[in-house]
Design a protein around this motif. Structure first.
Motif, mmCIF file in Angstrom:
data_model
loop_
_atom_site.group_PDB
_atom_site.id
_atom_site.type_symbol
_atom_site.label_atom_id
_atom_site.label_comp_id
_atom_site.label_asym_id
_atom_site.label_seq_id
_atom_site.Cartn_x
_atom_site.Cartn_y
_atom_site.Cartn_z
ATOM 1 N N MET A 1 0.825 -1.178 0.000
ATOM 2 C CA MET A 1 0.000 0.000 0.000
ATOM 3 C C MET A 1 0.881 1.257 0.000
ATOM 4 S SD MET A 1 -2.922 1.226 2.678
ATOM 5 C CE MET A 1 -1.908 1.818 3.983
ATOM 6 N N TYR A 2 1.911 1.264 0.864
ATOM 7 C CA TYR A 2 2.770 2.452 0.945
ATOM 8 C C TYR A 2 3.564 2.642 -0.344
ATOM 9 C CZ TYR A 2 1.581 2.212 5.857
ATOM 10 O OH TYR A 2 0.900 2.175 7.018
ATOM 11 N N SER A 3 3.957 1.551 -0.954
ATOM 12 C CA SER A 3 4.694 1.690 -2.222
ATOM 13 C C SER A 3 3.772 2.224 -3.312
ATOM 14 C CB SER A 3 5.318 0.361 -2.623
ATOM 15 O OG SER A 3 4.319 -0.609 -2.835
ATOM 16 N N TRP A 4 2.488 1.842 -3.307
ATOM 17 C CA TRP A 4 1.543 2.369 -4.286
ATOM 18 C C TRP A 4 1.370 3.873 -4.089
ATOM 19 C CZ3 TRP A 4 -3.164 4.847 -3.933
ATOM 20 C CH2 TRP A 4 -3.883 4.973 -5.115
ATOM 21 N N ILE A 5 1.233 4.305 -2.828
ATOM 22 C CA ILE A 5 1.110 5.748 -2.553
ATOM 23 C C ILE A 5 2.372 6.474 -3.002
ATOM 24 C CG2 ILE A 5 0.916 7.477 -0.708
ATOM 25 C CD1 ILE A 5 -0.814 5.444 0.825
ATOM 26 N N TRP A 6 3.535 5.899 -2.703
ATOM 27 C CA TRP A 6 4.804 6.524 -3.073
ATOM 28 C C TRP A 6 4.906 6.677 -4.583
ATOM 29 C CZ3 TRP A 6 8.334 9.176 -0.538
ATOM 30 C CH2 TRP A 6 9.577 9.391 -1.119
ATOM 31 N N ARG A 7 4.486 5.652 -5.326
ATOM 32 C CA ARG A 7 4.547 5.728 -6.793
ATOM 33 C C ARG A 7 3.564 6.751 -7.351
ATOM 34 N NH1 ARG A 7 4.584 0.010 -6.444
ATOM 35 N NH2 ARG A 7 2.397 0.008 -7.047
ATOM 36 N N LYS A 8 2.419 6.955 -6.706
ATOM 37 C CA LYS A 8 1.397 7.873 -7.215
ATOM 38 C C LYS A 8 1.663 9.332 -6.866
ATOM 39 C CE LYS A 8 -0.969 4.731 -9.145
ATOM 40 N NZ LYS A 8 -0.985 4.602 -10.583
ATOM 41 N N LEU A 9 2.552 9.611 -5.905
ATOM 42 C CA LEU A 9 2.852 11.004 -5.558
ATOM 43 C C LEU A 9 3.668 11.649 -6.685
ATOM 44 C CD1 LEU A 9 3.707 10.679 -1.778
ATOM 45 C CD2 LEU A 9 1.703 11.758 -2.775
ATOM 46 N N PHE A 11 5.886 14.838 -8.870
ATOM 47 C CA PHE A 11 6.967 15.831 -8.794
ATOM 48 C C PHE A 11 8.284 15.278 -8.264
ATOM 49 C CE2 PHE A 11 3.000 18.327 -8.002
ATOM 50 C CZ PHE A 11 2.897 18.839 -9.284
ATOM 51 N N GLY A 12 8.616 14.060 -8.570
ATOM 52 C CA GLY A 12 9.923 13.520 -8.218
ATOM 53 C C GLY A 12 10.116 13.358 -6.721
ATOM 54 N N LEU A 13 11.376 13.250 -6.322
ATOM 55 C CA LEU A 13 11.693 12.998 -4.919
ATOM 56 C C LEU A 13 11.250 14.144 -4.002
ATOM 57 C CD1 LEU A 13 12.964 11.098 -2.854
ATOM 58 C CD2 LEU A 13 15.145 12.258 -3.257
ATOM 59 N N PRO A 14 11.478 15.420 -4.333
ATOM 60 C CA PRO A 14 11.010 16.483 -3.434
ATOM 61 C C PRO A 14 9.491 16.476 -3.264
ATOM 62 C CG PRO A 14 12.593 17.380 -4.987
ATOM 63 C CD PRO A 14 12.290 15.986 -5.424
#
Length: 90
Positions: A1-9, A11-14
């Motif tokens: 779940m957290y990886s899905w959220i991370w991928r959907k955010l 504007f890159g790393l910042p």
């Protein structure tokens, strides 16, 4: 779940770091201001019921010990700390 959220955010790393911080802050705020106040009346933490009343104003319901043993003997010393265990004859 957290990886899905991370991928959907976006504007890159910042953007991912700022977005993660905003999501965590929003989650904490939702819990703090909505969920916890709703659940607080349902929890028994403030359900204190001390009802022994001696009828004397200012007494607080406290009584003086008589020094006489009651029906139940305590299996430990109430006079000293770290008393040795009682010996039993078997």
């Amino acid at each position: 779940m957290y990886s899905w959220i991370w991928r959907k955010l976006p504007f890159g790393l910042p953007g991912k770091l700022i977005g993660s911080l905003l999501l965590a802050t929003a989650t904490v705020a939702l819990l703090w201001f909505v969920v916890f106040p709703w659940a607080e009346p349902l929890l028994p933490f403030d359900d204190v019921q001390v009802t022994q009343d001696s009828g004397v104003p200012g007494d607080g319901g406290l009584t003086e010990p008589t020094g006489l043993p009651g029906d139940e003997e305590l299996p430990y010393s109430t006079e000293t700390n770290n008393a040795p265990p009682p010996t039993t004859n078997r």
